[in-house]
Design a protein around this motif. Structure first.
Motif, PDB file in Angstrom:
ATOM      1  N   HIS A  87       0.837  -1.205   0.000  1.00  0.00           N
ATOM      2  CA  HIS A  87       0.000   0.000   0.000  1.00  0.00           C
ATOM      3  C   HIS A  87       0.866   1.247   0.000  1.00  0.00           C
ATOM      4  O   HIS A  87       0.633   2.191  -0.764  1.00  0.00           O
ATOM      5  CB  HIS A  87      -0.923  -0.007   1.223  1.00  0.00           C
ATOM      6  CG  HIS A  87      -1.682   1.272   1.398  1.00  0.00           C
ATOM      7  ND1 HIS A  87      -1.163   2.357   2.097  1.00  0.00           N
ATOM      8  CD2 HIS A  87      -2.900   1.679   0.959  1.00  0.00           C
ATOM      9  CE1 HIS A  87      -2.030   3.334   2.085  1.00  0.00           C
ATOM     10  NE2 HIS A  87      -3.085   2.953   1.402  1.00  0.00           N
ATOM     11  N   ASP A  88       1.880   1.258   0.848  1.00  0.00           N
ATOM     12  CA  ASP A  88       2.753   2.433   0.942  1.00  0.00           C
ATOM     13  C   ASP A  88       3.531   2.668  -0.351  1.00  0.00           C
ATOM     14  O   ASP A  88       3.886   3.807  -0.673  1.00  0.00           O
ATOM     15  CB  ASP A  88       3.728   2.268   2.110  1.00  0.00           C
ATOM     16  CG  ASP A  88       3.027   2.299   3.465  1.00  0.00           C
ATOM     17  OD1 ASP A  88       1.850   2.719   3.519  1.00  0.00           O
ATOM     18  OD2 ASP A  88       3.643   1.883   4.463  1.00  0.00           O
ATOM     19  N   ALA A  89       3.786   1.589  -1.086  1.00  0.00           N
ATOM     20  CA  ALA A  89       4.477   1.704  -2.368  1.00  0.00           C
ATOM     21  C   ALA A  89       3.528   2.097  -3.498  1.00  0.00           C
ATOM     22  O   ALA A  89       3.977   2.325  -4.631  1.00  0.00           O
ATOM     23  CB  ALA A  89       5.174   0.390  -2.707  1.00  0.00           C
ATOM     24  N   GLY A  90       2.224   2.137  -3.206  1.00  0.00           N
ATOM     25  CA  GLY A  90       1.232   2.486  -4.218  1.00  0.00           C
ATOM     26  C   GLY A  90       0.840   1.341  -5.124  1.00  0.00           C
ATOM     27  O   GLY A  90       0.228   1.558  -6.180  1.00  0.00           O
ATOM     28  N   THR A  91       1.161   0.104  -4.722  1.00  0.00           N
ATOM     29  CA  THR A  91       0.836  -1.072  -5.536  1.00  0.00           C
ATOM     30  C   THR A  91      -0.549  -1.591  -5.179  1.00  0.00           C
ATOM     31  O   THR A  91      -0.833  -1.872  -4.015  1.00  0.00           O
ATOM     32  CB  THR A  91       1.867  -2.188  -5.289  1.00  0.00           C
ATOM     33  OG1 THR A  91       3.177  -1.677  -5.542  1.00  0.00           O
ATOM     34  CG2 THR A  91       1.593  -3.380  -6.192  1.00  0.00           C
ATOM     35  N   ARG A  92      -1.400  -1.732  -6.173  1.00  0.00           N
ATOM     36  CA  ARG A  92      -2.748  -2.233  -5.923  1.00  0.00           C
ATOM     37  C   ARG A  92      -2.679  -3.674  -5.415  1.00  0.00           C
ATOM     38  O   ARG A  92      -1.985  -4.507  -5.997  1.00  0.00           O
ATOM     39  CB  ARG A  92      -3.582  -2.134  -7.191  1.00  0.00           C
ATOM     40  CG  ARG A  92      -3.991  -0.706  -7.549  1.00  0.00           C
ATOM     41  CD  ARG A  92      -4.542  -0.590  -8.942  1.00  0.00           C
ATOM     42  NE  ARG A  92      -3.481  -0.751  -9.937  1.00  0.00           N
ATOM     43  CZ  ARG A  92      -3.627  -0.466 -11.231  1.00  0.00           C
ATOM     44  NH1 ARG A  92      -4.796  -0.030 -11.685  1.00  0.00           N
ATOM     45  NH2 ARG A  92      -2.626  -0.628 -12.070  1.00  0.00           N
ATOM     46  N   THR A  93      -3.414  -3.921  -4.342  1.00  0.00           N
ATOM     47  CA  THR A  93      -3.291  -5.191  -3.639  1.00  0.00           C
ATOM     48  C   THR A  93      -4.661  -5.678  -3.185  1.00  0.00           C
ATOM     49  O   THR A  93      -5.481  -4.891  -2.698  1.00  0.00           O
ATOM     50  CB  THR A  93      -2.382  -5.036  -2.399  1.00  0.00           C
ATOM     51  OG1 THR A  93      -1.110  -4.549  -2.812  1.00  0.00           O
ATOM     52  CG2 THR A  93      -2.214  -6.356  -1.665  1.00  0.00           C
ATOM     53  N   VAL A  94      -4.890  -6.970  -3.349  1.00  0.00           N
ATOM     54  CA  VAL A  94      -6.064  -7.631  -2.780  1.00  0.00           C
ATOM     55  C   VAL A  94      -5.555  -8.646  -1.764  1.00  0.00           C
ATOM     56  O   VAL A  94      -4.781  -9.542  -2.110  1.00  0.00           O
ATOM     57  CB  VAL A  94      -6.912  -8.338  -3.853  1.00  0.00           C
ATOM     58  CG1 VAL A  94      -8.132  -9.004  -3.207  1.00  0.00           C
ATOM     59  CG2 VAL A  94      -7.354  -7.353  -4.934  1.00  0.00           C
ATOM     60  N   ASP A  95      -5.980  -8.502  -0.511  1.00  0.00           N
ATOM     61  CA  ASP A  95      -5.549  -9.399   0.557  1.00  0.00           C
ATOM     62  C   ASP A  95      -6.673 -10.360   0.894  1.00  0.00           C
ATOM     63  O   ASP A  95      -7.787  -9.940   1.220  1.00  0.00           O
ATOM     64  CB  ASP A  95      -5.151  -8.597   1.797  1.00  0.00           C
ATOM     65  CG  ASP A  95      -4.792  -9.508   2.959  1.00  0.00           C
ATOM     66  OD1 ASP A  95      -4.085 -10.507   2.722  1.00  0.00           O
ATOM     67  OD2 ASP A  95      -5.241  -9.229   4.086  1.00  0.00           O
ATOM     68  N   LEU A  96      -6.376 -11.662   0.848  1.00  0.00           N
ATOM     69  CA  LEU A  96      -7.396 -12.678   1.106  1.00  0.00           C
ATOM     70  C   LEU A  96      -7.524 -13.043   2.576  1.00  0.00           C
ATOM     71  O   LEU A  96      -8.392 -13.837   2.945  1.00  0.00           O
ATOM     72  CB  LEU A  96      -7.106 -13.951   0.299  1.00  0.00           C
ATOM     73  CG  LEU A  96      -7.567 -13.953  -1.168  1.00  0.00           C
ATOM     74  CD1 LEU A  96      -6.719 -13.025  -2.016  1.00  0.00           C
ATOM     75  CD2 LEU A  96      -7.533 -15.360  -1.753  1.00  0.00           C
TER      76      LEU A  96
END
Length: 340
Positions: A87-96
């Motif tokens: 998140h801090d790097a600005g990378t879109r992420t989906v956490d399961l």
């Protein structure tokens, strides 16, 4: 456009389902298949349904941060660290995992530990049928729990019709919901031809169900939830019971469900008296549900089924990924299960 995707925790059941689904996605390329304990091992050694010479990668945050999107299929402890860093790097992420589904106070209550990033608790909640606009504009998305997805799809449209404090949920899931790690209680000899309850009354999904019902504006209050282990590999069924407010009729219940899901590609509302079947959704991203009203008791019974690895985990994560990347929401996913 082809999006570069990373999967972390790819050696688990959720991770391999992500790999399977994304193998058929026309606009996604899985660049990183990371699994800390299995790094360097061939993927096909663990999962013979994925032939080829691909090996599991090490977890490399710099490499993951350079991708278009990362899917975390890791335990909540690992997700807390990786999800925050991405998140801090600005990378879109989906956490399961459950790392970012609850606010910091509720997380401490249900997980027994302080949340290290209360500014990210909760993240955008990834139930597209209720929250797709927010998901599309997010950086970090918390994929809902498998039981919670199935319960919420049945209860959220009915919440204004229900009596506060009356909701009781019975859930039953296949053994893959417990993960790939060897556990005595999941030994085939113990599970076969048996059925057992577990986790009551403090299962973590209870807090998640309550939080999402409240976030939707309902005043339903505490929920009683008891999960059970089914002797099947995958598939999940929930039966939710609740009292109906005065003057609520059976037609009101059916109208609320049909209006909520009339345009939803993955949620199928069955006629009253026709109950969903787990096998009908296995291998898909579908949810089937139906509701019946008992005029004698003034209660409604809502039955819903999903594949716990599909709409309950990896399938929904791909659905959220499509929204984040600007793809058609249904890309790479099926609403038709494997039957028989």
């Amino acid at each position: 456009m082809t999006a570069s995707i990373g999967i972390v925790g790819a050696s688990g059941y959720g991770g391999v389902e992500l790999l399977r689904l994304l193998a058929g996605h026309p606009s996604a390329e899985v660049v990183v298949v990371a699994a800390h304990s299995q790094a360097g091992q061939p993927v096909s050694t663990l999962f013979p349904n994925l032939p080829g010479d691909r090996v599991f990668d090490a977890v490399d945050l710099d490499r993951l941060s350079s991708l278009d999107l990362v899917l975390l299929s890791t335990p909540h402890g690992a997700s807390l660290e990786l999800g925050a860093a991405l998140h801090d790097a600005g990378t879109r992420t989906v956490d399961l995992s459950g790392a970012f589904r609850l606010d910091a106070e509720a997380f401490a209550t249900w997980y027994g530990e302080a949340h290290p990033r209360p500014d990210l608790a909760p993240a955008v909640y990834g139930l597209p049928e209720r929250n797709r606009a927010a998901v599309a504009g997010a950086t970090l998305v918390a994929n809902p729990g498998c039981y919670v997805t199935t319960v919420l799809l049945g209860l959220l449209p009915l919440a204004p019709l229900l009596v506060p404090g009356s909701v009781v949920v019975d859930g039953k899931s296949g053994t893959s919901g417990a993960g790939r790690a060897a556990k005595d209680a999941l030994h085939a000899t113990h599970v076969a031809n048996s059925l057992t309850a577990y986790g009551a009354p403090g299962h973590r999904h209870t807090g998640e169900i309550e939080a999402q019902l409240a976030a939707a504006g309902s005043d339903l209050g505490p929920v009683s939830f008891t999960p059970h282990l089914l002797p099947i590999a995958r598939g999940l069924l929930t039966t939710s019971y609740a009292g109906l407010r005065e003057d609520v009729a059976a037609d009101d219940v059916q109208q609320a469900l049909r209006e909520a899901y009339a345009d939803e590609p993955f949620v199928h509302v069955l006629e009253p008296g026709r109950f969903p079947v787990v096998k009908a959704v296995v291998g898909s991203n579908a949810c089937q549900l139906s509701a019946v009203v008992d005029p004698r008791t003034g209660r409604v019974t809502v039955v819903a089924v999903t594949d716990n690895l599909g709409k309950g985990a990896a399938g929904q994560a791909v659905q959220n990924a499509n929204l984040l990347l600007g793809f058609e929401e249904t890309t790479g996913l099926s609403a038709i299960g494997m039957y028989p």
